[in-house]
Scaffold this active site. Structure first.
Site, PDB file in Angstrom:
ATOM      1  CB  ALA A 196      53.039  17.855   7.466  1.00  0.00           C
ATOM      2  N   PRO A 197      50.531  15.991   6.612  1.00  0.00           N
ATOM      3  CG  PRO A 197      49.572  14.027   5.943  1.00  0.00           C
ATOM      4  CD  PRO A 197      49.630  14.795   7.232  1.00  0.00           C
ATOM      5  N   GLY A 198      49.586  17.390   4.447  1.00  0.00           N
ATOM      6  CA  GLY A 198      48.971  18.141   3.085  1.00  0.00           C
ATOM      7  C   GLY A 198      47.645  17.959   2.412  1.00  0.00           C
ATOM      8  N   GLY A 199      47.008  17.100   3.281  1.00  0.00           N
ATOM      9  CA  GLY A 199      45.809  16.648   2.821  1.00  0.00           C
ATOM     10  C   GLY A 199      44.874  17.783   2.478  1.00  0.00           C
ATOM     11  CE  LYS A 200      41.895  19.036   7.906  1.00  0.00           C
ATOM     12  NZ  LYS A 200      42.785  17.956   8.264  1.00  0.00           N
ATOM     13  CG  ASP A 208      57.559  26.839  16.727  1.00  0.00           C
ATOM     14  OD1 ASP A 208      56.185  26.872  16.563  1.00  0.00           O
ATOM     15  OD2 ASP A 208      57.951  26.951  17.907  1.00  0.00           O
ATOM     16  CG  ASP A 265      44.077  20.023  10.662  1.00  0.00           C
ATOM     17  OD1 ASP A 265      43.582  19.974  11.450  1.00  0.00           O
ATOM     18  OD2 ASP A 265      44.407  19.237   9.909  1.00  0.00           O
ATOM     19  CB  CYS A 274      41.288  14.841  14.329  1.00  0.00           C
ATOM     20  SG  CYS A 274      42.934  14.658  14.668  1.00  0.00           S
TER      21      CYS A 274
HETATM   22  C1  LIG Z   1      46.828  17.244  12.674  1.00  0.00           C
HETATM   23  S1  LIG Z   1      48.217  17.392  11.870  1.00  0.00           S
HETATM   24  C2  LIG Z   1      48.006  18.046  10.295  1.00  0.00           C
HETATM   25  C3  LIG Z   1      47.469  17.619   9.247  1.00  0.00           C
HETATM   26  C4  LIG Z   1      47.282  18.296   7.923  1.00  0.00           C
HETATM   27  N1  LIG Z   1      46.548  19.779   8.184  1.00  0.00           N
HETATM   28  C5  LIG Z   1      46.681  17.526   6.933  1.00  0.00           C
HETATM   29  O1  LIG Z   1      45.302  17.727   6.562  1.00  0.00           O
HETATM   30  O2  LIG Z   1      47.116  16.848   6.310  1.00  0.00           O
HETATM   31  C6  LIG Z   1      49.138  18.387  12.849  1.00  0.00           C
HETATM   32  C7  LIG Z   1      50.422  18.967  12.275  1.00  0.00           C
HETATM   33  O3  LIG Z   1      51.089  19.796  13.262  1.00  0.00           O
HETATM   34  C8  LIG Z   1      52.329  19.896  13.151  1.00  0.00           C
HETATM   35  N2  LIG Z   1      52.949  20.729  14.155  1.00  0.00           N
HETATM   36  C9  LIG Z   1      52.910  20.531  15.321  1.00  0.00           C
HETATM   37  N3  LIG Z   1      53.387  21.656  16.172  1.00  0.00           N
HETATM   38  C10 LIG Z   1      53.729  22.758  15.322  1.00  0.00           C
HETATM   39  C11 LIG Z   1      54.350  23.970  15.421  1.00  0.00           C
HETATM   40  N4  LIG Z   1      54.467  24.335  16.491  1.00  0.00           N
HETATM   41  N5  LIG Z   1      54.496  24.503  14.197  1.00  0.00           N
HETATM   42  C12 LIG Z   1      53.934  24.076  12.990  1.00  0.00           C
HETATM   43  N6  LIG Z   1      53.595  22.885  13.055  1.00  0.00           N
HETATM   44  C13 LIG Z   1      53.298  22.027  14.167  1.00  0.00           C
HETATM   45  C14 LIG Z   1      52.570  18.443  13.127  1.00  0.00           C
HETATM   46  O4  LIG Z   1      53.912  18.291  12.592  1.00  0.00           O
HETATM   47  C15 LIG Z   1      51.648  17.824  12.206  1.00  0.00           C
HETATM   48  O5  LIG Z   1      52.195  17.540  11.188  1.00  0.00           O
END
Ligand SMILES: C[S@@+](CC[C@H](N)C(=O)[O-])C[C@H]1O[C@@H](n2cnc3c(N)ncnc32)[C@H](O)[C@@H]1O
Length: 419
Positions: free
Chosen positions: A240-244, A288, A307, A360
């Site tokens: 989330a939010p799904g860019g990649k 998770d 990511d 990042c």
């Molecule tokens: C760096 S952001 C992702 C950005 C996304 N990949 C994009 O390109 O739009 C990290 C994400 O990790 C999620 N996150 C954190 N802990 C997590 C877990 N244990 N399992 C799944 N998702 C997790 C967060 O909710 C957050 O949306």
């Protein structure tokens, strides 16, 4: 600002709450610039305020208004008398605070040169970062730390990713030119376009139909590193939010299946909105990622993009509130979470499959050290080198430092599973 500094909300969330209540575009733009700017320069302004008030201002609302006043005087093209009078009148019925804030702002005007010279002798005030974070960045990058910190205070460009399934980058540059938007192609990302000045997404041709998305160039490098091929089953973890996720789907129309997983239900809504905007399809799962038992059907994935949740120290220029919200203890917790998620998704990777690990962050413990630890603990893992014209190769993976070639700070490493 109180929502961020007192309640610990992100600046993006705080502005989403506040801006819709402001009717006029021009006032919304002013409030946004004021909040981003004050957050960016918080540690410098706070140092100056402490020189001006021998006893700290205990009322947070009054302290924050004094900082906003100082920000306007030092960084905005607001007439100084207007900055002072508007700040004082914003104190409303706190009559006792009006002479204090008025005196602080006027004294700043009189003693500006001396106060700025004092600030330049203090490391936290010079770079406008908290001391602990300066220490961490210096430890990771003993030669580059000052440049990294300076660039983290620069205004980032607005960068777009063209959906190459809908049209070419050259054609989209033409549409932008017709709309009077000045832009140029990015250096490394084949779909990237950098704008001379930010614009609202509504004014971008075809945005509502998914012709283009907003995404930094460094983040646009992830999809290419996955080496996607027809029919592959692809997992995008922490999506989330799904860019990649969108970029993966835009890269090829012939993938087998794309599964996007994130733990935050409210952020999954954004993935679904983004997919709908571009008329693309993926299985979206709320789970998770550190615990595959709850959701995985046991079918391995050919490609996995992780990511990982991280300190976001590479994107401080876009999210200056990170400097206020992140605490030293968060880093070791994040390193542990990244380790657990990576170990968990590893079990879902097909033999000879490929994982791209991305953050990042610019801190080595979240990046190259994390991968070194993983390789030691997983004898069936082998690193696949990244040969690129961007970033710098590290003992493991490849690091882009914040602001390098105009990009956000990002880290990438690739791993494959041996027989
Ligand atoms: C760096 S952001 C992702 C950005 C996304 N990949 C994009 O390109 O739009 C990290 C994400 O990790 C999620 N996150 C954190 N802990 C997590 C877990 N244990 N399992 C799944 N998702 C997790 C967060 O909710 C957050 O949306």
């Amino acid at each position: 600002m109180a929502l961020v500094i007192v309640e610990g909300k992100s600046l993006t969330d705080a502005l989403e709450e506040i801006l819709p209540k402001i009717p006029r575009d021009i006032d919304r733009a002013f409030v946004q610039a004021l909040c981003f700017g004050m957050t960016r320069w918080y540690f410098r302004l706070d140092f100056i305020l402490r020189q001006l008030t021998p006893k700290p201002i205990r009322y947070e609302e009054v302290r924050l208004l004094a900082l906003l006043g100082l920000y306007q005087l030092e960084y905005m093209r607001v007439k100084p008398h207007a900055a002072v009078s508007e700040t004082v009148s914003a104190l409303g019925d706190k009559l006792w605070a009006k002479p204090l804030v008025n005196a602080v702002l006027r004294r700043f005007q009189r003693e500006r040169a001396h106060l700025l010279a004092l600030a330049d002798r203090d490391e936290s005030a010079t770079f406008s970062h908290p001391d602990w974070l300066i220490g961490k960045i210096r430890k990771s990058w003993p030669r580059q730390w000052e440049t990294i910190l300076e660039r983290a205070n620069w205004q980032p460009p607005m960068t777009l990713r063209v959906n190459l399934r809908q049209g070419s980058r050259t054609d989209y540059l033409g549409s932008l030119a017709e709309s009077g938007i000045v832009a140029h192609p990015c250096l490394f990302a084949a779909s990237g376009i950098s704008l001379e000045a930010p614009v609202s997404v509504e004014s971008l041709p075809g945005f509502a139909k998914g012709a283009v998305s907003v995404q930094d160039e460094a983040a646009q490098l992830a999809a290419g590193l996955l080496k996607l091929e027809p029919g592959q089953r692809v997992l995008d973890v922490c999506a989330a939010p799904g860019g990649k996720t969108l970029h993966i789907l835009e890269s090829r129309s012939d993938l087998g299946e794309v599964v996007a997983v994130d733990i935050a239900a409210e952020r999954l809504v954004k993935i679904k909105e983004n997919l709908a905007r571009a008329s693309l399809d993926a299985s979206v799962v709320c789970a998770d990622a550190a615990n595959t038992g709850t959701w995985w059907d046991g079918k391995p994935f050919d490609r996995i993009l992780l990511d990982a949740p991280c300190s976001a120290t590479g994107v401080i220029r876009r999210h200056p509130d990170i400097k206020l919200l992140r605490q030293p203890k968060d880093i070791s917790k994040l390193v542990d979470l990244q380790r657990r998620i990576l170990a968990s998704v590893w079990t879902m990777l097909e033999k000879d499959g490929l994982i791209v690990y991305a953050t990042c962050s610019i801190l080595k413990e979240e990046n190259e050290t994390q991968i070194a630890t993983f390789l030691q603990a997983h004898p069936d893992a082998r690193e696949v080198p990244i040969e690129s014209a961007w970033g710098s190769p590290r003992p493991h993976g490849c690091q882009i430092l914040s602001g390098e070639d105009g990009m956000d700070g990002f880290y990438y490493a690739r791993l494959t599973k041996c027989h």
